[in-house]
Structures are given as structure tokens and as C-alpha cells.
Design a protein around this motif. Structure first.
Motif, mmCIF file in Angstrom:
data_model
loop_
_atom_site.group_PDB
_atom_site.id
_atom_site.type_symbol
_atom_site.label_atom_id
_atom_site.label_comp_id
_atom_site.label_asym_id
_atom_site.label_seq_id
_atom_site.Cartn_x
_atom_site.Cartn_y
_atom_site.Cartn_z
ATOM 1 N N PRO A 40 0.816 -1.218 0.000
ATOM 2 C CA PRO A 40 0.000 0.000 0.000
ATOM 3 C C PRO A 40 0.849 1.267 0.000
ATOM 4 C CG PRO A 40 -0.034 -1.047 2.174
ATOM 5 C CD PRO A 40 0.701 -1.972 1.266
ATOM 6 N N SER A 41 0.227 2.387 -0.324
ATOM 7 C CA SER A 41 0.917 3.679 -0.251
ATOM 8 C C SER A 41 1.406 3.900 1.174
ATOM 9 C CB SER A 41 -0.033 4.817 -0.626
ATOM 10 O OG SER A 41 -0.385 4.706 -1.972
ATOM 11 N N GLY A 42 2.606 4.472 1.292
ATOM 12 C CA GLY A 42 3.141 4.773 2.618
ATOM 13 C C GLY A 42 3.754 3.586 3.334
ATOM 14 N N SER A 43 3.941 2.468 2.594
ATOM 15 C CA SER A 43 4.491 1.270 3.255
ATOM 16 C C SER A 43 6.017 1.272 3.312
ATOM 17 C CB SER A 43 4.008 0.010 2.538
ATOM 18 O OG SER A 43 4.363 0.048 1.168
ATOM 19 N N SER A 46 9.174 2.963 -1.839
ATOM 20 C CA SER A 46 10.064 3.880 -2.565
ATOM 21 C C SER A 46 11.267 4.264 -1.710
ATOM 22 C CB SER A 46 9.313 5.136 -2.999
ATOM 23 O OG SER A 46 8.407 4.814 -4.035
ATOM 24 N N GLN A 89 9.482 7.736 -11.277
ATOM 25 C CA GLN A 89 8.105 7.932 -11.764
ATOM 26 C C GLN A 89 8.088 9.022 -12.836
ATOM 27 O OE1 GLN A 89 5.361 8.749 -8.563
ATOM 28 N NE2 GLN A 89 6.302 7.239 -7.235
ATOM 29 N N GLU A 167 8.089 2.751 -9.408
ATOM 30 C CA GLU A 167 6.759 2.974 -10.003
ATOM 31 C C GLU A 167 6.892 3.578 -11.407
ATOM 32 O OE1 GLU A 167 3.817 2.254 -8.568
ATOM 33 O OE2 GLU A 167 3.920 2.529 -6.413
ATOM 34 N N SER A 170 3.560 4.832 -13.127
ATOM 35 C CA SER A 170 2.469 5.491 -12.397
ATOM 36 C C SER A 170 2.127 6.872 -12.948
ATOM 37 C CB SER A 170 2.805 5.584 -10.907
ATOM 38 O OG SER A 170 3.881 6.461 -10.720
ATOM 39 N N HIS A 199 2.772 -1.127 -8.973
ATOM 40 C CA HIS A 199 1.405 -1.489 -8.597
ATOM 41 C C HIS A 199 0.766 -2.301 -9.720
ATOM 42 C CE1 HIS A 199 1.174 2.449 -10.633
ATOM 43 N NE2 HIS A 199 0.088 1.942 -11.202
#
Length: 245
Positions: A40-43, A46, A89, A167, A170, A199
């Protein structure tokens, strides 16, 4: 896959003031591995990737690249970074330079390659990413997918031992995603070692040799793609996959 350890990550931690983003990551990446990192985002995905070439400086732990501890103050990270290609990205191309000049810039400026040699290398790489006829174009004249393929060619021009992708699709419109993933798949088929934060679950299933699931700054699960997607063990991963598949 050979068993040569290209990257060893030991107890990797990263904090931004009080925010703990990475909380003890341990992983070995072998030569020829294609590691897809999902979550998930914020995991912390990156941040983990950016620590691998010290764009983010770890708060704790070690990263050993080809036998050298790159987290050591003694290590010349600029020399090590030449062996670690990175695609972001955003494409970050030089707007005032042609596509060919963008790809030639690293070999000329950083590696001190002769101009004719750098041009031959760059033309070959543009051909490889399907843009052999666009060398004289400027980035603004290209689609997002084409710009990202130029960014991949530019990273490959440094002849790195590993490629990191953060990503890479994205920022693209859906119809351009496939053309970029196809180039990355081709690199995987050619044996390039890669770590890809993505993703795109279809890509992870088809192209990766291993898939990692990150959440709350730790690796919650790691497995080969078939086992990972068909028989997830961790409840967090099961929940995540039920929402994205």
C-alpha cells in the motif's frame, strides 16, 4: 538464477524525524533476480528503493553492493552509483537536449567515453527500447511512454549491474503502460538484475522471479510469484490482494 549475491540488505532502518519508515529490512538480491516490490501507499517501498543507491541515507543497518558496504563513510558512493541504474516515476529528461543527447550525457560526462563510442551505444539503446528513429526529437515531442523509454535507455547507457525502477508507469496514461512494461520485461528476459516497485500486479506475476509485500516499513511476505499470488499467507497481504486483483 545464479547464487551470486549482488546486494545484501541487513537490518535497514530509515527514520524521518520521529516517523519510522523502514523498520529492519533484511534481503539478499542475487544476480539475475527480478524482484517486484508491492504494498500500500506509505508502506516504505520507494524509500527502500532509494536507500539502495543512497538517494536516501539509511538511519541504521547496512547495504552491501558487490561486496562493498555502500553505507560506510569510506565508500565513494558516486563511483558505486554508476553501477546502479535508476528510473523514476517522473522522466526527468533534459528538456533542452535531444533524445540522443539525453542518452549520451552520462557516458560522456561521467564515464568520459569518446563521442563516437557514446553515440553508437546510445543509438543501440534507443533501438532496443523501440525509439531508434527518434534520436533527433526533443522530450516535449514525445508521449509519456516514449519519454519513460528514453529514461530507461539513459539509465542503461551507464551499463549498470542492477536497475532500480520506482513505479515507472504510475505517471503514464493507461494505454502507455504496456509499452514501458514490455521494455522492462525484455530486460528481465535478457538477465538484467532488477528491483521494481510497482502497482502492476500482472507484471509482478509474469516478469518477477520474486515478489515482496511491504507494509509499515517491513517485508511482510516474500515468495515466487505463483505461490505469492495464489497462496498468500499473511492476512495483510490477503487483504491487499483482495482489493487490487
Amino acid at each position: 538464477m545464479s547464487q551470486d549475491k549482488l546486494i545484501q540488505v541487513k537490518g535497514l532502518e530509515k527514520r524521518f524525524k520521529r516517523l519510522e519508515v523502514l523498520r529492519g529490512i533484511d534481503i539478499d538480491i542475487h544476480k539475475g533476480d527480478v524482484v517486484a516490490v508491492i504494498g500500500p501507499s506509505g508502506s516504505g517501498k520507494s524509500t527502500f528503493l532509494r536507500c539502495l543507491n543512497l538517494l536516501e541515507e539509511p538511519t541504521g543497518g547496512q547495504i552491501i553492493f558487490e561486496g562493498t558496504d555502500i553505507t560506510s563513510k569510506e565508500t565513494n558512493i558516486d563511483v558505486m552509483r554508476q553501477k546502479i541504474g535508476m528510473v523514476f516515476q517522473q522522466f526527468n529528461l533534459f528538456a533542452n537536449m535531444t533524445v540522443l543527447d539525453n542518452v549520451m550525457a552520462g557516458p560522456l560526462r561521467v564515464k568520459g567515453m569518446k563521442k563516437d563510442e557514446a553515440e553508437k551505444l546510445a543509438l543501440g539503446l534507443l533501438e532496443r527500447v523501440g525509439l531508434g528513429d527518434r534520436g533527433s526529437a526533443y522530450p516535449i515531442q514525445l508521449s509519456g511512454g516514449q519519454q519513460q523509454r528514453v529514461a530507461i535507455a539513459r539509465a542503461l547507457a551507464m551499463q549498470p549491474d542492477v536497475m532500480l525502477f520506482d513505479e515507472p508507469t504510475s505517471a503514464l496514461d493507461p494505454e502507455m503502460v504496456r509499452e514501458v512494461l514490455d521494455v522492462i520485461r525484455q530486460l528481465a528476459d535478457e538477465g538484467m538484475t532488477m528491483v521494481v516497485v510497482t502497482h502492476e500486479m500482472g507484471f509482478a506475476r509474469e516478469a518477477a522471479s520474486r515478489v515482496l509485500f511491504m507494509d509499515e516499513g517491513v517485508i511482510m511476505e516474500e515468495n515466487g510469484p505463483q505461490e505469492f499470488f495464489d497462496h498468500p499467507q499473511n492476512p495483510r497481504l490477503q487483504d491487499f490482494l483482495s482489493k487490487v486483483l
